[in-house]
Design an enzyme around this catalytic site. Structure first.
Site, PDB file in Angstrom:
ATOM      1  N   TYR A 140       0.865  -1.183   0.000  1.00  0.00           N
ATOM      2  CA  TYR A 140       0.000   0.000   0.000  1.00  0.00           C
ATOM      3  C   TYR A 140       0.904   1.236   0.000  1.00  0.00           C
ATOM      4  O   TYR A 140       1.529   1.557   1.000  1.00  0.00           O
ATOM      5  CB  TYR A 140      -0.915  -0.024   1.233  1.00  0.00           C
ATOM      6  CG  TYR A 140      -1.973   1.071   1.312  1.00  0.00           C
ATOM      7  CD1 TYR A 140      -2.102   2.061   0.344  1.00  0.00           C
ATOM      8  CD2 TYR A 140      -2.877   1.096   2.375  1.00  0.00           C
ATOM      9  CE1 TYR A 140      -3.071   3.046   0.437  1.00  0.00           C
ATOM     10  CE2 TYR A 140      -3.854   2.084   2.480  1.00  0.00           C
ATOM     11  CZ  TYR A 140      -3.943   3.048   1.513  1.00  0.00           C
ATOM     12  OH  TYR A 140      -4.919   4.027   1.624  1.00  0.00           O
ATOM     13  N   LYS A 168      -1.043  -1.116  -4.305  1.00  0.00           N
ATOM     14  CA  LYS A 168      -2.142  -0.165  -4.345  1.00  0.00           C
ATOM     15  C   LYS A 168      -1.509   1.206  -4.272  1.00  0.00           C
ATOM     16  O   LYS A 168      -0.810   1.528  -3.303  1.00  0.00           O
ATOM     17  CB  LYS A 168      -3.054  -0.375  -3.143  1.00  0.00           C
ATOM     18  CG  LYS A 168      -4.282   0.485  -3.222  1.00  0.00           C
ATOM     19  CD  LYS A 168      -4.675   1.088  -1.934  1.00  0.00           C
ATOM     20  CE  LYS A 168      -5.202   2.408  -2.312  1.00  0.00           C
ATOM     21  NZ  LYS A 168      -6.337   2.922  -1.781  1.00  0.00           N
TER      22      LYS A 168
HETATM   23  C1  LIG Z   1      -6.012   9.342   1.418  1.00  0.00           C
HETATM   24  C2  LIG Z   1      -7.093   8.360   1.112  1.00  0.00           C
HETATM   25  O1  LIG Z   1      -7.864   8.002   1.964  1.00  0.00           O
HETATM   26  N1  LIG Z   1      -7.131   7.918  -0.143  1.00  0.00           N
HETATM   27  C3  LIG Z   1      -8.097   6.957  -0.555  1.00  0.00           C
HETATM   28  C4  LIG Z   1      -7.397   5.779  -1.053  1.00  0.00           C
HETATM   29  O2  LIG Z   1      -6.447   5.835  -1.762  1.00  0.00           O
HETATM   30  C5  LIG Z   1      -8.997   7.492  -1.670  1.00  0.00           C
HETATM   31  O3  LIG Z   1      -9.983   6.544  -1.906  1.00  0.00           O
HETATM   32  C6  LIG Z   1      -9.633   8.826  -1.288  1.00  0.00           C
HETATM   33  O4  LIG Z   1     -10.436   8.645  -0.166  1.00  0.00           O
HETATM   34  C7  LIG Z   1     -10.485   9.403  -2.420  1.00  0.00           C
HETATM   35  O5  LIG Z   1      -9.745   9.435  -3.578  1.00  0.00           O
HETATM   36  C8  LIG Z   1     -11.033  10.784  -2.082  1.00  0.00           C
HETATM   37  O6  LIG Z   1     -10.049  11.775  -2.176  1.00  0.00           O
HETATM   38  C1  LIG Z   2      -7.061   1.607   0.497  1.00  0.00           C
HETATM   39  C2  LIG Z   2      -7.886   2.762   0.626  1.00  0.00           C
HETATM   40  O1  LIG Z   2      -8.259   3.365  -0.310  1.00  0.00           O
HETATM   41  C3  LIG Z   2      -8.297   3.102   1.922  1.00  0.00           C
HETATM   42  O2  LIG Z   2      -8.117   2.277   2.801  1.00  0.00           O
HETATM   43  O3  LIG Z   2      -8.851   4.162   2.083  1.00  0.00           O
END
Ligand SMILES: CC(=O)N[C@H](C=O)[C@@H](O)[C@H](O)[C@H](O)CO
Ligand SMILES: CC(=O)C(=O)O
Length: 305
Positions: A140, A168
């Site tokens: 991740y 990811k």
């Molecule tokens: C920092 C974070 O939580 N990133 C999530 C996973 O990568 C995304 O799914 C975001 O929630 C999404 O892109 C909204 O900005």
């Molecule tokens: C993986 C991811 O997008 C999260 O846990 O928010």
């Protein structure tokens, strides 16, 4: 060739919000109800205990409870990825061993957080997790929160192991995504992180995505995926743009997770408040949350139509 079935990880995977009761404790029944609902939408899987799942804000015991609830309900139907990343390698390994024991399909971890770690340190951390189970492992990569910039050389080194099936990538650079895909090779999964760039990520090499906002509109991401699969880029783009308007609104609340949880609550799925220091939605935000929920529901109807 990897000895694991990579198909199980290609597609739309919801980064699951954790379910808490009114006291803020893990609510296993509520978690099962939400997981059951998601299983009916056609998504590929659930990512448990990641950023959206607030794993970093929970005790090891609570993280185990959430994972157990989800697997008990949908472990036979959906691909379940357990995020086991924790500040210490010891806790991460304990969570990984538990994840395998209860039937998760893969484990995943961020680099250990808080200390500024060298690549050697992060590699050893990941390796300890990888060695602790026979499950496939998904890196991740989320440098904006961990501070760790994964190099292509470390990625290639990790990807050479059979168990390391993918990464990811939540960094916003789709160029980096493409470079990781090229470096990892065809037999290595790259999963898109930024939901705002799902289509861009897909177009440049991602095999699917794992995202936090999928949880309030999985149908819309499935629609983008369907249009993309049919080669209808104009329609795929139309839906990605709709999604992005909705995400901009979601991000305008005191916290993204608070907004998503409030929306789920309006639909009959109680997941409680986000855990502090993540801010809850204020009473004064409720009307705006309701209006946004209605907009999303209208789009979901249209997408299904
Ligand atoms: C920092 C974070 O939580 N990133 C999530 C996973 O990568 C995304 O799914 C975001 O929630 C999404 O892109 C909204 O900005
Ligand atoms: C993986 C991811 O997008 C999260 O846990 O928010």
């Amino acid at each position: 060739m990897k000895s694991y079935n990579l198909e199980a990880f290609k597609g739309i995977i919801i980064a699951l919000y954790s379910s808490y009761d009114a006291e803020g404790n893990i609510d296993k029944e509520a978690a099962r109800k939400l997981a059951r609902h998601y299983a009916s939408t056609g998504v590929k899987g659930l990512y448990v205990g990641g950023s959206s799942g607030e794993g970093m804000l929970q005790s090891v015991e609570e993280r185990k409870q959430m994972l157990e609830a989800v697997i008990a309900e949908v472990g036979d139907e959906l691909t379940i990825i357990a995020h086991v990343g924790a500040p210490s390698t010891r806790d991460s390994v304990e969570l990984a061993v538990h994840a395998e024991l209860v039937g998760a399909h893969a484990v995943s971890a961020v680099p250990a957080i808080y200390y500024r770690l060298s690549p050697d340190s992060v590699e050893s951390h990941w390796q300890a997790i990888i060695d602790s189970t026979s499950l496939p492992f998904i890196i991740y990569h989320i440098p904006q929160t961990t501070g760790f910039q994964l190099s292509k050389s470390l990625l290639v080194k990790m990807a050479a192991q059979d168990k390391v099936i993918g990464v990811k990538i939540s960094a916003e650079s789709t160029f980096e995504l493409q470079q990781f895909k090229a470096a990892g090779g065809n037999d290595f999964l790259v999963l898109n992180g930024p939901d705002e760039q799902y289509l861009a990520g897909r177009s440049i090499g991602a095999d699917g995505g794992i995202g936090g906002t999928y949880g309030v509109m999985p149908e819309l991401f499935l629609k983008v995926e369907q249009c993309y699969g049919q080669g209808d880029m104009a329609e795929a783009q139309k839906w990605q743009f709709i999604i992005n308007d909705l995400i901009v609104e979601l991000l305008s609340f005191p916290s993204l997770y608070g907004a998503c949880k409030a929306i789920l609550s309006l639909r009959g799925f109680e997941t409680g408040q986000p855990r502090m220091p993540l801010l809850p939605i204020e009473a004064s935000d409720q009307d705006r949350v309701k209006a946004l929920n209605n907009r999303i529901l209208d789009y979901i109807l249209e997408a299904k139509g």
